[in-house]
Design a protein around this motif. Structure first.
Motif, PDB file in Angstrom:
ATOM      1  N   GLU A  73      54.135  55.960  68.256  1.00  0.00           N
ATOM      2  CA  GLU A  73      53.265  57.206  67.848  1.00  0.00           C
ATOM      3  C   GLU A  73      51.823  57.180  68.184  1.00  0.00           C
ATOM      4  O   GLU A  73      51.452  58.251  68.756  1.00  0.00           O
ATOM      5  N   MET A  74      51.463  56.115  68.391  1.00  0.00           N
ATOM      6  CA  MET A  74      49.940  55.989  69.059  1.00  0.00           C
ATOM      7  C   MET A  74      49.976  56.519  70.438  1.00  0.00           C
ATOM      8  O   MET A  74      48.996  57.427  70.745  1.00  0.00           O
ATOM      9  N   ILE A  75      50.993  55.880  71.226  1.00  0.00           N
ATOM     10  CA  ILE A  75      50.904  56.653  72.729  1.00  0.00           C
ATOM     11  C   ILE A  75      51.124  57.962  72.786  1.00  0.00           C
ATOM     12  O   ILE A  75      50.563  58.630  73.308  1.00  0.00           O
ATOM     13  N   ARG A  76      52.110  58.290  71.992  1.00  0.00           N
ATOM     14  CA  ARG A  76      52.313  59.875  71.916  1.00  0.00           C
ATOM     15  C   ARG A  76      51.463  60.648  71.583  1.00  0.00           C
ATOM     16  O   ARG A  76      50.660  61.586  72.227  1.00  0.00           O
ATOM     17  N   TYR A  77      50.558  60.098  70.702  1.00  0.00           N
ATOM     18  CA  TYR A  77      49.224  60.854  70.259  1.00  0.00           C
ATOM     19  C   TYR A  77      48.467  60.817  71.300  1.00  0.00           C
ATOM     20  O   TYR A  77      47.554  61.850  71.573  1.00  0.00           O
ATOM     21  N   PRO A 115      41.983  56.804  77.157  1.00  0.00           N
ATOM     22  CA  PRO A 115      43.285  56.873  76.692  1.00  0.00           C
ATOM     23  C   PRO A 115      44.348  56.780  77.649  1.00  0.00           C
ATOM     24  O   PRO A 115      45.191  56.202  77.521  1.00  0.00           O
ATOM     25  N   PHE A 116      44.109  57.700  78.795  1.00  0.00           N
ATOM     26  CA  PHE A 116      45.014  57.643  79.816  1.00  0.00           C
ATOM     27  C   PHE A 116      45.245  56.448  80.742  1.00  0.00           C
ATOM     28  O   PHE A 116      46.280  55.637  80.911  1.00  0.00           O
ATOM     29  N   ARG A 117      44.124  55.656  80.760  1.00  0.00           N
ATOM     30  CA  ARG A 117      44.084  54.461  81.376  1.00  0.00           C
ATOM     31  C   ARG A 117      44.836  53.459  80.604  1.00  0.00           C
ATOM     32  O   ARG A 117      45.572  52.810  81.073  1.00  0.00           O
ATOM     33  N   GLU A 118      44.491  53.256  79.381  1.00  0.00           N
ATOM     34  CA  GLU A 118      45.126  52.368  78.602  1.00  0.00           C
ATOM     35  C   GLU A 118      46.448  52.566  78.423  1.00  0.00           C
ATOM     36  O   GLU A 118      47.187  51.524  78.256  1.00  0.00           O
ATOM     37  N   PHE A 173      44.915  52.139  68.585  1.00  0.00           N
ATOM     38  CA  PHE A 173      44.935  52.326  69.691  1.00  0.00           C
ATOM     39  C   PHE A 173      43.697  51.510  70.428  1.00  0.00           C
ATOM     40  O   PHE A 173      44.016  50.658  71.583  1.00  0.00           O
ATOM     41  N   GLU A 174      42.692  51.155  69.565  1.00  0.00           N
ATOM     42  CA  GLU A 174      41.568  50.278  70.115  1.00  0.00           C
ATOM     43  C   GLU A 174      41.856  48.648  69.900  1.00  0.00           C
ATOM     44  O   GLU A 174      41.770  47.965  70.845  1.00  0.00           O
ATOM     45  N   GLU A 175      42.796  48.635  68.978  1.00  0.00           N
ATOM     46  CA  GLU A 175      43.435  47.267  68.778  1.00  0.00           C
ATOM     47  C   GLU A 175      44.270  46.759  69.789  1.00  0.00           C
ATOM     48  O   GLU A 175      44.449  45.657  70.545  1.00  0.00           O
TER      49      GLU A 175
END
Lengths: 208, 208, 208, 208
Positions: free
Chosen positions: C64-68, C108-111, C24-26
DNA sequence: GATGAATGAGCGTTCATTCAT
DNA sequence: TATGAATGAACGCTCATTCAT
């Protein structure tokens, strides 16, 4: 308008030379492969296309630059050698001074050596030419003086006549030094020349 | 399986060295700029990617290749110098033989000189290192022997101690000769060395 | 040793999560294409190989990152909506505050929105999912309150029930503002929310 | 031949524009990082080399593409604002229609927003420029009309003049909607615009 | 499970060379 | 003659992916 025309004509005639001069500087700075014809063009104040009008390829630019820059030592040397007189010792000394100075002061000579060491395998003709028009004549002149000196009993018979290269080797060291270290570890040419001459003439050893 | 493992481990450890060996050959053949890392990779039997696993850039490959190939003359020289004995004349001769042979026989040394002459301006650190780890130590050894010889009255006082470079200049000529002409104009190293020693020790001139 | 084992087991179970957090961060920093799995690995303190143990491809890591990261707003919203009471006006205000705050505070929502805007065409399923699990539920909740309010005679009938998106559009502006300008042109969320609510409830116009 | 010449000259002058047009399409499809200059070149019917004749790097292509594609809304807006007349309510409506339509219909504007959201951190200058040349002017125009309307007693004093962004937020939603869902969940711009205007002018609430 | 060495396809960029003008 | 736009092959470097250990 006639003057204009003449100026243009003169410039036209000088174009190739200007290009070769620019090429020398750029090749000297970067070496053959890393030099861009674009930079040569810019330095000569023309465009890339103009270079291709005068020279077929980059290789040709390099080749002709070398020929142009390294010409003409041969006659100079011969003519100087013709003026030598006095004892053979004096003649040898004079010749060494002449050659050492040439090598030390002539940047084109120095850079040509760099070019040939760096890219000689790509330009074998240039290497041969350099041998024929510089190395051999110098060696020959040294050999002639030394052999005459030996014949006159002024020099002792030694390998110096078969390996005349030795006599010019300090000059070569001067060149390599300059190519390697630039101005960082400069050697005083005049003093170094004197020392070399002294050493080669009289030797280190006192036990004779 | 243990053998397999060992072989693999050994290969892994040797990969960088294999790459540097391959790099040496390719750089020696083409020069820095004209060498393709792909060819280095092929010669080392790896792929381009592998090179970049071990080295950051082409420059680093070159730099580390030089360091790897030109290491270790310094200790060799010091250790040899420590064994010198007998008259200073004999010592100087022995040292000259030792250095001339090294220079004449060591292809890595020769090619390193080519690299530095060709691309030294791009790698000034390497040039400095070459001076510190080769040129200066050699010069220092020569100077020490000569000065001791002078002090012992065996050598005459001369510029040879201030310009010790002169003493190694025939060896440098040998190197440059090889770099320029390859095997075309080979000089017999043993005889040339003898001649150089003879000349530097006794001089050309008989008028003393 | 049992404790050790448990810790290891826990870590093992958390590995994928740690990887997704790092991803997520990267991805947030560089976008999908410009993110290197190597950096994700480094941030998660594992090696590249480990990522491939848990995820088949880079795309799967992203997916999967997005889903998580974007899971679980749906139940939160439903559960909050269930607690609403009082006048419909008060309910609508409360819902707006809730949604605006969520949007404004949830990085997270924003990104995720950034990811979907940037690379949504490569991940159409994620876009659909985002609509189904965020956009639509929010819109539905707004619509339900508004329609009930209209039925109760508390709200005037208007297009607001067909275009409920309008009600959430200031919140989206807040998000886009943040995505574009980061902290450079920050808007005070609380005041902005109040202003938006006031405007949407009462309108600008006084001529009524 | 004159025709030929003209055609060629015209093409030459248009090359950069053709490249930027092609770049727009490719960057819009794939995002900055995933776009291959080769594809841009192909779309512009030139070769990769040609792109580098006109632009220094991929970044420059992107940067100049954005500048080229997003230029000139500012004067358009100012000139339109100059024509506004009648009640402030009518002026505000007209301005909203104008801005909403622009945003909804102008694909370059939409995609520019995508670019800036996706890769703005790599091109901060472009983000600033977008703010200065689009966001701020729009906000300023809205503010001027609203403040004049308030002064004229036509609008009630409200936060709408400090947070004019709210007034343009439905238009932004329209844009984001399009960027996210493409043609899948299209919103009828005209009706949506009317609804937004209605809502912002009169409010939802009837309890006043 | 986890590592990290190795691969190889791919891309940004360069530059010698060409050619219409 | 001279220009400079255009080409295209080549090369340095990257990185997702694989796999033996």
């Amino acid at each position: 308008m006639n003057a204009e025309l003449k100026k243009r004509a003169r410039r036209k005639a000088e174009r190739p030379i200007e290009i070769l001069d620019a090429a020398f500087e750029e090749f000297a700075r970067n070496g053959y492969a890393a030099t861009r014809l674009e930079d040569v063009a810019a330095r000569a104040s023309v465009t890339k296309g103009t270079i291709y009008f005068y020279f077929e390829t980059k290789e040709r630019v390099f080749d002709e630059m070398i020929r142009y820059k390294s010409q003409a030592f041969f006659p100079e040397l011969e003519s100087y050698a013709g003026t030598l007189e006095g004892s053979y010792s004096a003649r040898l000394r004079a010749l060494m001074v002449f050659v050492y100075r040439k090598i030390a002061e002539d940047r084109p000579f120095r850079e040509t050596l760099r070019f040939l060491i760096a890219d000689g395998s790509r330009f074998p003709d240039l290497v041969d030419r350099h041998y024929d028009e510089f190395m051999r004549p110098v060696i020959d002149q040294f050999r002639m003086v030394i052999e005459a000196g030996v014949a006159a009993g002024e020099f002792r018979p030694s390998q110096a006549s078969t390996f005349t290269e030795i006599v010019m080797s300090p000059a070569l060291l001067l060149t390599v030094w300059s190519l390697l270290f630039g101005t960082r570890r400069q050697i005083d040419v005049a003093v170094f020349t004197d020392a070399s001459i002294d050493l080669l003439m009289r030797g280190i050893d006192t036990s004779r």
